[in-house]
Design an enzyme around this catalytic site. Structure first.
Site, PDB file in Angstrom:
ATOM      1  CD  GLU A 189      -7.467  -4.524  16.735  1.00 41.75           C
ATOM      2  OE1 GLU A 189      -7.902  -3.545  16.112  1.00 41.75           O
ATOM      3  OE2 GLU A 189      -7.382  -5.662  16.221  1.00 41.75           O
TER       4      GLU A 189
ATOM      5  CE  LYS B 141      -4.249  -1.670   0.277  1.00 41.12           C
ATOM      6  NZ  LYS B 141      -5.167  -1.260   1.345  1.00 41.12           N
TER       7      LYS B 141
ATOM      8  CE  LYS C  82      -3.547   1.002   9.278  1.00 42.34           C
ATOM      9  NZ  LYS C  82      -4.992   0.706   9.132  1.00 42.34           N
ATOM     10  CE1 TYR C  83      -2.196   1.474   4.815  1.00 40.90           C
ATOM     11  CE2 TYR C  83      -3.135   3.484   5.728  1.00 40.90           C
ATOM     12  CZ  TYR C  83      -3.247   2.145   5.418  1.00 40.90           C
ATOM     13  OH  TYR C  83      -4.404   1.465   5.716  1.00 40.90           O
TER      14      TYR C  83
ATOM     15  CG  ASP D 239      -1.525  -4.473   2.406  1.00 45.07           C
ATOM     16  OD1 ASP D 239      -2.728  -4.692   2.663  1.00 45.07           O
ATOM     17  OD2 ASP D 239      -0.843  -3.650   3.047  1.00 45.07           O
TER      18      ASP D 239
ATOM     19  CD  GLN E 198      -2.992  -9.195   9.407  1.00 45.82           C
ATOM     20  OE1 GLN E 198      -4.096  -9.495   9.813  1.00 45.82           O
ATOM     21  NE2 GLN E 198      -2.596  -7.928   9.329  1.00 45.82           N
TER      22      GLN E 198
ATOM     23  CG  ASP F 168      -4.369  -6.896  13.956  1.00 48.21           C
ATOM     24  OD1 ASP F 168      -4.523  -5.700  14.229  1.00 48.21           O
ATOM     25  OD2 ASP F 168      -4.731  -7.414  12.886  1.00 48.21           O
ATOM     26  CG  ASN F 169      -8.549  -7.638  13.192  1.00 49.04           C
ATOM     27  OD1 ASN F 169      -9.345  -6.956  13.815  1.00 49.04           O
ATOM     28  ND2 ASN F 169      -7.954  -7.214  12.099  1.00 49.04           N
TER      29      ASN F 169
END
Length: 695
Positions: free
Chosen positions: A430, A270, A543-544, A365, A330, A401-402
């Site tokens: 989270e 990204k 984040k990017y 991504d 992930q 995360d998640n």
């Protein structure tokens, strides 16, 4: 003619369908509390603090019952603690788990013959009845002596002999016999050795997890290491984070949470502001994990090495700070797992893998794992080994995360496996998702959980939500962690707003919840630009891309709320009342823009009253009404209050007092109740009536 003795074998009693194993056990244990889903999951507590258990215990008729709380460490011997009656057949006891780990507890009860006899003896009248009862008591003392040893056996046997003599000696008055029978010292000795052959045991040992204090009470700070450098446009390193530790310590944070520190994928990377196509030089999202340099057990080369992380863990500990790592299961398309374990991903007919989605968000991504793979045992073991790798480097805190997008069975297994070896490890879930899903994850073993705090704005919403957290059934297993912002959640309340809204929301998080966190330096430096109107994404999000926050981070910057945060964290460390959800109480006000709540330590000595202006733009005032009885404050005398945020001192009287708060000056009062006789040295004089209007 004499009857011939019957030598036929006696017929055994018939089997009674539905009868208990021992029908003579008359004590009834009707409930043991607390429990989570009837013992399917563990209750949570803190090692070194008393854990209270209540039980409903009774029997038929008028006999006396006794009960003990039986507890044990997972691999330890059982210990019994005498329970005390509270009235209405409710009994209570407590034990203190000494160290973090798993424990079990249950309740045992029995009809106590000696205690029942004492009750009857008190009611006996008439010489014959009393003397006969004394002989029965002597038999009970002999019975207790048979279970005793040493000096206790001798004392009880001698007392039984004397009781029989008193029972038959007509020279001894019956009043004296009754007084001797009810001697407290003899009773205490006899009650040490009860007849428990017909005891009732609650049929289930209930599970308990004891954690260290930081599992319940913590202040988190999220920081992107790649933006920790001192020069604009230069990628920060873990060694740069070391230089930021004094700043974080001065603000009072004890957990520094780092987003994923692994190599970032290059395929489908990204660009800035979540652009689908990256430009040359774009650094990508840290949550797109894995590239040719490695995956979940590697450190991004531009951040440093695993040795650098271990050094950061050590250096942070010198400031009382723990490092928390983000675990995001992930993969980027070029993660080594994708080629080495193709069976761990769901491949489509065209030879591609479906990327992750969380509508309306799309993560081109990121590839999710296929947990329904036939090779699931190997996948589970590999993912668990990711935790083991970082634990070996000294990390004991993880933000996951998640987790709600991975199988619940996996988390139950993985967390149990890890905590069996490392009971001090903390897992933060989270999962901003549906309430029942969040609660299930907490039951499965997650130590702390993110909350809906960000979206609770009005006084009514905050009261209802935090009352549920403090008093609802989840209080035994769901430990909340309140965050006003994250890199993913930039609520509209902050958009293009100034200092007052940032101040009031961090006061709410820090003083309503024993654990809270924030994403900085964006928060304390009042970052207020959304990517688009109504978006929960920051413009130019870290984040990017890299961000440069200045070469020097200091608490006393005029464009920052860092000083307020430091005061809040000092207040939290000083007052035990702010370190748990126990005894959180909301109080009334005639202005819905004022929120009033109190926090008390269990023993009631440490008491604080908070009054907050929910309006970041305008001065608000009104009458607050305190529940003085609940706070243990006098109804007919003045009481002193020390504002820990402004160092002012107030005198209030009665339940109704007037408050006015200007958000441009301070969002709230954090009033420490000064008990009579409490030291007030060094405190400023009480303010005049122009500041506090009495009824």
């Amino acid at each position: 003619m004499p009857r011939k003795a019957n030598t036929e074998p006696r017929t055994p009693p018939p089997q009674l369908v539905g009868a208990p194993h021992e029908g003579r056990a008359r004590a009834v244990i009707d409930a043991v509390l607390p429990h989570v889903d009837a013992g399917r999951f563990a209750v949570k507590c803190i090692a070194g603090e008393p854990f209270e258990v209540t039980a409903h215990v009774f029997t038929d008729g008028h006999d006396a019952v006794r009960a003990v709380l039986r507890w044990h460490a997972e691999a330890g011997d059982a210990q019994d603690v005498e329970m005390r009656p509270l009235g209405n057949d409710e009994w209570r006891a407590a034990f203190t788990p000494p160290v973090p780990g798993r424990y079990g507890y249950t309740v045992v009860a029995w009809v106590d013959r000696f205690q029942s006899w004492r009750g009857e003896m008190k009611r006996r009248q008439g010489e014959a009845d009393i003397r006969l009862a004394m002989r029965i008591g002597a038999d009970l003392l002999d019975d207790a002596a048979s279970r005793a040893a040493g000096e206790d056996r001798e004392h009880l046997s001698e007392a039984a002999r004397q009781w029989r003599w008193h029972a038959t000696d007509e020279a001894v008055e019956v009043q004296a016999i009754q007084a001797i029978a009810l001697d407290e010292a003899i009773a205490a000795r006899a009650l040490r050795y009860p007849d428990r052959r017909l005891q009732t045991v609650w049929p289930q040992t209930l599970p308990l997890v004891a954690d260290r204090l930081r599992a319940r009470f913590s202040a988190w700070y999220e920081l992107f290491p790649r933006s920790a450098g001192t020069q604009p446009g230069v990628h920060g390193r873990l060694t740069d984070v070391v230089a930021r530790l004094p700043y974080l310590a001065e603000m009072g944070f004890d957990v520094l949470y780092l987003p994923p520190i692994h190599p970032i994928g290059r395929e489908r990377r990204k660009g800035r502001n979540n652009a689908e196509v990256a430009e040359p030089g774009d650094v990508g999202s840290p949550w797109a994990i894995g590239a040719s340099e490695g995956g979940h057990k590697a450190v991004h080369p531009e951040l440093g090495t695993a040795a650098d992380l271990a050094d950061l863990v050590t250096r942070a500990a010198e400031y009382g700070i723990e490092i928390a790592l983000d675990i995001a299961f992930q993969c980027a398309p070029d993660h080594p797992y994708v080629n080495e374990h193709r069976e761990w991903f769901r491949w489509r007919p065209d030879g591609t893998v479906q990327y992750a989605e969380n509508p309306p968000k799309k993560y081109q991504d990121i590839y999710p794992f296929e947990f329904e793979t036939s090779d699931w045992p190997a996948l589970w073991q590999e993912l668990r080994s990711v935790f083991d790798f970082w634990i070996a480097l000294g990390v004991r805190v993880f933000r996951v995360d998640n987790p709600h997008t991975k199988p619940f069975a996996f988390w139950e297994w993985a967390i149990a496996q890890i905590k069996a070896q490392h009971p001090d490890v903390i897992f933060l879930s989270e999962a901003f998702t549906r309430p029942k899903v969040m609660h299930r994850l907490a039951k499965l073993g997650f130590t702390q959980s993110y909350t809906y705090f960000t979206w609770r704005q009005t006084g009514e919403e905050l009261r209802a939500y935090f009352t549920e957290l403090a008093e609802g059934p989840g209080r035994h297993y769901f430990r909340p962690n309140a965050w006003p912002n994250t890199p993913d959640i930039f609520h509209e309340q902050f958009h293009h707003q100034g200092r007052p809204v940032f101040a009031l929301r961090v006061v709410l998080a820090a003083l309503l919840c024993p654990s809270y966190g924030l994403y900085g330096p964006a928060y304390e430096l009042l970052e207020n630009r959304p990517r688009s109107p109504g978006s929960e994404e920051y413009l130019d999000s870290e984040k990017y891309q890299l961000r440069h926050w200045g070469e020097t981070w200091t608490v006393d910057r005029p464009d920052s709320v860092a000083g307020l945060i430091a005061r809040l964290n000092r207040l939290r460390r000083t007052h035990v009342a702010l370190q748990s959800m126990d005894r959180l109480r909301f109080h009334d006000t005639d202005n819905p823009q004022l929120l009033v709540w109190s926090r008390q330590a269990r023993e009631g000595e440490d008491t604080l009253v908070m009054v907050l202006n929910l309006d970041p733009q305008y001065v608000q005032s009104g009458w607050v009404t305190l529940d003085l009885g609940a706070l243990g404050l006098p109804t007919d005398a003045p009481y002193e209050l020390h504002d820990a945020l402004t160092e002012q001192r107030f005198t209030w009287q009665g339940p109704h007092n007037f408050v006015i708060l200007d958000p441009s000056v301070t969002p709230a009062h954090a009033l420490v109740v000064q008990r009579p006789g409490a030291a007030a040295a060094g405190m400023p004089p009480a303010l005049s009536d122009q500041n506090v209007v009495e009824p």
